[in-house]
Write a protein that holds these residues in place. Structure first.
Motif, PDB file in Angstrom:
ATOM      1  N   ASP A 181     -50.829  46.493  23.397  1.00 45.12           N
ATOM      2  CA  ASP A 181     -51.323  45.347  22.628  1.00 45.12           C
ATOM      3  C   ASP A 181     -50.154  44.523  22.090  1.00 45.12           C
ATOM      4  N   ARG A 182     -49.142  45.207  21.612  1.00 52.35           N
ATOM      5  CA  ARG A 182     -47.964  44.503  21.087  1.00 52.35           C
ATOM      6  C   ARG A 182     -47.236  43.751  22.196  1.00 52.35           C
ATOM      7  N   VAL A 183     -47.151  44.374  23.368  1.00 49.03           N
ATOM      8  CA  VAL A 183     -46.501  43.715  24.506  1.00 49.03           C
ATOM      9  C   VAL A 183     -47.291  42.463  24.903  1.00 49.03           C
ATOM     10  N   ARG A 184     -48.623  42.584  24.980  1.00 49.64           N
ATOM     11  CA  ARG A 184     -49.465  41.430  25.324  1.00 49.64           C
ATOM     12  C   ARG A 184     -49.303  40.311  24.298  1.00 49.64           C
ATOM     13  N   GLU A 185     -49.304  40.675  23.022  1.00 48.06           N
ATOM     14  CA  GLU A 185     -49.147  39.679  21.962  1.00 48.06           C
ATOM     15  C   GLU A 185     -47.779  39.012  22.041  1.00 48.06           C
ATOM     16  N   SER A 186     -46.764  39.799  22.296  1.00 46.73           N
ATOM     17  CA  SER A 186     -45.411  39.259  22.416  1.00 46.73           C
ATOM     18  C   SER A 186     -45.305  38.278  23.584  1.00 46.73           C
ATOM     19  N   ARG A 187     -45.895  38.637  24.712  1.00 49.47           N
ATOM     20  CA  ARG A 187     -45.874  37.755  25.892  1.00 49.47           C
ATOM     21  C   ARG A 187     -46.644  36.471  25.625  1.00 49.47           C
ATOM     22  N   ALA A 188     -47.766  36.566  24.935  1.00 42.08           N
ATOM     23  CA  ALA A 188     -48.566  35.383  24.615  1.00 42.08           C
ATOM     24  C   ALA A 188     -47.795  34.452  23.687  1.00 42.08           C
ATOM     25  N   LYS A 189     -47.110  35.026  22.709  1.00 45.03           N
ATOM     26  CA  LYS A 189     -46.311  34.202  21.797  1.00 45.03           C
ATOM     27  C   LYS A 189     -45.154  33.544  22.535  1.00 45.03           C
ATOM     28  N   ARG A 190     -44.536  34.264  23.452  1.00 41.91           N
ATOM     29  CA  ARG A 190     -43.421  33.700  24.210  1.00 41.91           C
ATOM     30  C   ARG A 190     -43.896  32.531  25.080  1.00 41.91           C
ATOM     31  N   ARG A 191     -45.077  32.688  25.704  1.00 45.17           N
ATOM     32  CA  ARG A 191     -45.639  31.577  26.493  1.00 45.17           C
ATOM     33  C   ARG A 191     -45.913  30.373  25.604  1.00 45.17           C
ATOM     34  N   MET A 192     -46.468  30.606  24.415  1.00 45.67           N
ATOM     35  CA  MET A 192     -46.750  29.516  23.486  1.00 45.67           C
ATOM     36  C   MET A 192     -45.448  28.843  23.038  1.00 45.67           C
ATOM     37  N   TYR A 193     -44.427  29.658  22.772  1.00 48.27           N
ATOM     38  CA  TYR A 193     -43.120  29.123  22.383  1.00 48.27           C
ATOM     39  C   TYR A 193     -42.559  28.231  23.492  1.00 48.27           C
ATOM     40  N   ASN A 194     -42.555  28.735  24.728  1.00 46.36           N
ATOM     41  CA  ASN A 194     -42.018  27.953  25.851  1.00 46.36           C
ATOM     42  C   ASN A 194     -42.803  26.670  26.063  1.00 46.36           C
ATOM     43  N   ARG A 195     -44.124  26.740  25.942  1.00 45.56           N
ATOM     44  CA  ARG A 195     -44.965  25.558  26.101  1.00 45.56           C
ATOM     45  C   ARG A 195     -44.665  24.528  25.005  1.00 45.56           C
ATOM     46  N   THR A 196     -44.490  25.003  23.775  1.00 41.38           N
ATOM     47  CA  THR A 196     -44.205  24.109  22.653  1.00 41.38           C
ATOM     48  C   THR A 196     -42.857  23.428  22.826  1.00 41.38           C
ATOM     49  N   VAL A 197     -41.851  24.181  23.238  1.00 41.00           N
ATOM     50  CA  VAL A 197     -40.524  23.594  23.490  1.00 41.00           C
ATOM     51  C   VAL A 197     -40.632  22.513  24.560  1.00 41.00           C
ATOM     52  N   ALA A 198     -41.323  22.807  25.641  1.00 38.91           N
ATOM     53  CA  ALA A 198     -41.464  21.851  26.741  1.00 38.91           C
ATOM     54  C   ALA A 198     -42.189  20.586  26.280  1.00 38.91           C
ATOM     55  N   GLU A 199     -43.226  20.749  25.487  1.00 41.64           N
ATOM     56  CA  GLU A 199     -43.980  19.590  25.005  1.00 41.64           C
ATOM     57  C   GLU A 199     -43.104  18.708  24.111  1.00 41.64           C
ATOM     58  N   ILE A 200     -42.364  19.320  23.218  1.00 43.30           N
ATOM     59  CA  ILE A 200     -41.507  18.548  22.317  1.00 43.30           C
ATOM     60  C   ILE A 200     -40.417  17.841  23.111  1.00 43.30           C
TER      61      ILE A 200
END
Length: 52
Positions: free
Chosen positions: A5-24
């Motif tokens: 569960d922690r690994v899944r959550e970490s991966r989801a946050k990393r995807r959100m982080y990368n998406r946010t950086v790209a959008e900005i």
């Protein structure tokens, strides 16, 4: 919370982080400046938004 569960959550946050950086970073500079965002700060802004 299990290890997986922690690994899944970490991966989801990393995807959100990368998406946010790209959008900005993809914002036109004048639009970003109007919003008070410096594209060079994209990583810091994304980190604060995703990880708190």
């Amino acid at each position: 919370m299990t290890f997986f569960d922690r690994v899944r959550e970490s991966r989801a946050k990393r995807r959100m982080y990368n998406r946010t950086v790209a959008e900005i970073q993809s914002l036109p500079r004048d639009v970003a400046m109007d919003l008070g965002i410096f594209p060079e700060d994209a990583r810091r802004i994304a980190h604060d938004a995703v990880y708190g």
